[in-house]
Scaffold this active site. Structure first.
Site, short mmCIF file in Angstrom:
data_model
loop_
_atom_site.label_atom_id
_atom_site.label_comp_id
_atom_site.label_asym_id
_atom_site.label_seq_id
_atom_site.Cartn_x
_atom_site.Cartn_y
_atom_site.Cartn_z
CE LYS A 58 14.85 -6.65 34.32
NZ LYS A 58 15.42 -5.91 35.20
CE LYS B 180 21.98 -6.45 39.16
NZ LYS B 180 20.92 -6.43 40.11
CE LYS C 8 13.14 -9.54 40.58
NZ LYS C 8 14.23 -8.86 41.13
P1 ATP Z 1 17.57 -8.63 38.91
O1 ATP Z 1 17.88 -9.64 37.77
O2 ATP Z 1 18.33 -9.02 40.26
O3 ATP Z 1 16.18 -8.19 39.00
P2 ATP Z 1 18.42 -6.46 37.18
O4 ATP Z 1 19.40 -6.91 36.36
O5 ATP Z 1 17.09 -6.41 36.69
O6 ATP Z 1 18.42 -7.53 38.53
P3 ATP Z 1 18.61 -4.22 38.82
O7 ATP Z 1 19.43 -4.18 39.82
O8 ATP Z 1 17.07 -4.49 39.00
O9 ATP Z 1 18.93 -5.35 37.86
O10 ATP Z 1 18.55 -3.02 37.90
C1 ATP Z 1 19.53 -1.90 38.06
C2 ATP Z 1 19.27 -0.88 36.87
O11 ATP Z 1 19.57 -1.36 35.72
C3 ATP Z 1 17.85 -0.38 36.93
O12 ATP Z 1 18.15 0.99 36.65
C4 ATP Z 1 17.56 -1.20 35.87
O13 ATP Z 1 16.27 -0.54 35.28
C5 ATP Z 1 18.49 -1.34 34.88
N1 ATP Z 1 18.25 -2.59 34.12
C6 ATP Z 1 18.36 -3.69 34.56
N2 ATP Z 1 18.20 -4.67 33.39
C7 ATP Z 1 17.98 -3.80 32.41
C8 ATP Z 1 18.01 -4.06 30.96
N3 ATP Z 1 17.90 -5.31 30.46
N4 ATP Z 1 18.13 -3.11 30.09
C9 ATP Z 1 18.01 -1.88 30.37
N5 ATP Z 1 18.25 -1.45 31.66
C10 ATP Z 1 18.33 -2.57 32.78
#
Ligand code: ATP
Ligand code: LTN
Length: 328
Positions: free
Chosen positions: A193, A196, A112
């Site tokens: 991955k 969001k 990040k």
């Molecule tokens: P950001 O883009 O803001 O980093 P993010 O989409 O990675 O957000 P988080 O809020 O960091 O989401 O994660 C919330 C939950 O969803 C955590 O348990 C994380 O491990 C899970 N998660 C996030 N992205 C994935 C993915 N692509 N596949 C499976 N689990 C996910």
């Protein structure tokens, strides 16, 4: 007494199907087995710039999504991190017991902060705040997607170090990573991955995407050269990702999904993936609309805050006394 499970999803963007598979779905599956703590880590979200009004809105919407996905607001403790001051307080004590070396190894921080000129200190210390989130409630298990495993490992290390130095105060938590759907991948670049906060919205399926958009995004997903719908992460990351999505949302295993698509073409796979997603998301969006217009979100959060604070303040007080802060 039931064991405790705790997890949180940041209100840093609209939730994706990755967040559902890695986070919310696990809570739904485990909520009867464990005493469950599901919170909104809004303090984590301000480690990167946020628009205040949007953040307020998302905090409530995320709780609406939890409820619409089938997380019970009465059985579980659902609360907002920033409404419990003990999170920041304990985080400070833990920061004083964490080392620069171990923090510098956090891969999410490296990813990040890469290429950025101004990096907030909060982005660096964020995993320590996450440790406080977990330890305050004596959580036994922490379900997350694969990307958060390193942070839960840090929580384990800090808990063990603190206990050794100051006496048995914290429970050492275990990560709980799902067998299927721990890493839903970016539709346009399956080496990453799904996230969001991805720059291109076409790369992620959001839980509030309308039907047409879902179909378009899935049809536009990157597949691989060759043919045959088989699971092969290395050589067919795009197809493997679509198979994972299909399996997760039709409650099948990967071998069952492969069997279902025997002899099928990539186009057939995409059509069926879109179909299972649309079916799931339409139902979810209807329930979400009902939840948001019902007043249940605030009721749930008020109750959750009081329950959570009662537990967090006891643990914080033990840690504060152990290190010698304030009066005995
Ligand atoms: P950001 O883009 O803001 O980093 P993010 O989409 O990675 O957000 P988080 O809020 O960091 O989401 O994660 C919330 C939950 O969803 C955590 O348990 C994380 O491990 C899970 N998660 C996030 N992205 C994935 C993915 N692509 N596949 C499976 N689990 C996910
Ligand atoms: N860092 C996590 C969100 C999060 C969390 C937690 C998850 C903050 N505190 C405690 C589990 C337990 C994320 O970005 N997914």
């Amino acid at each position: 007494m039931k064991k405790r499970l705790l997890t949180g999803l940041q209100p840093s963007g609209e939730l994706t199907i990755g967040n559902y598979c890695g986070g919310i779905k696990q809570v739904v599956n485990y909520q009867d087995e464990y005493e469950t703590f599901l919170f909104v880590p809004d303090m984590h979200s301000i480690t990167v710039p946020q628009d205040p009004e949007t953040l307020h809105r998302r905090v409530r919407e995320i709780v609406g999504m939890y409820l619409a996905c089938g997380v019970s607001g009465t059985k579980n403790h659902i609360y907002i991190q920033s409404e419990i001051p003990e999170h920041a307080n304990l985080s400070w004590i833990l920061e004083c017991n964490a080392y620069m070396g171990e923090m510098s190894r956090m891969t999410q921080f490296k990813a990040k902060s890469e290429g950025k000129k101004e990096i907030g200190c909060g982005l660096f210390t964020y995993p320590i705040l996450m440790t406080a989130d977990i330890l305050l409630y004596n959580a036994d298990v922490v379900p997350t997607g694969a990307d958060q495993k390193q942070h839960v490992e840090l929580a384990r290390n800090l808990a063990q170090r603190f206990n050794k130095k100051y006496g048995e105060i914290f429970v050492v938590p275990e990560p709980l990573i799902p067998k299927l759907g721990a890493k839903i991948r970016d539709l346009l670049d399956p080496t990453k991955k799904m996230s969001k906060s991805a720059e291109n919205p076409k790369a992620s399926i959001f839980l509030n995407d309308p039907e047409k958009v879902v179909r378009k995004k899935i049809m536009g997903a990157v597949t691989d050269s060759g043919e045959g719908v088989v699971y092969d992460e290395e050589n067919k990351p795009g197809v493997s990702n679509l198979l994972t999505i299909y399996a997760s949302f039709s409650n099948k295993t990967i071998p069952e999904a492969e069997k279902h698509f025997e002899g099928a073409r990539y186009g057939d796979l995409k059509k069926e993936v879109a179909e299972v997603l649309v079916e799931f998301l339409t139902g979810l969006q209807d329930r979400f609309a009902q939840v948001m217009s019902s007043g249940i979100v605030d009721e749930t959060l008020d109750r959750g805050r009081d329950e959570a604070r009662a537990i967090a303040s006891v643990t914080y007080d033990k840690a504060r006394r152990a290190v010698g802060l304030g009066r005995v």
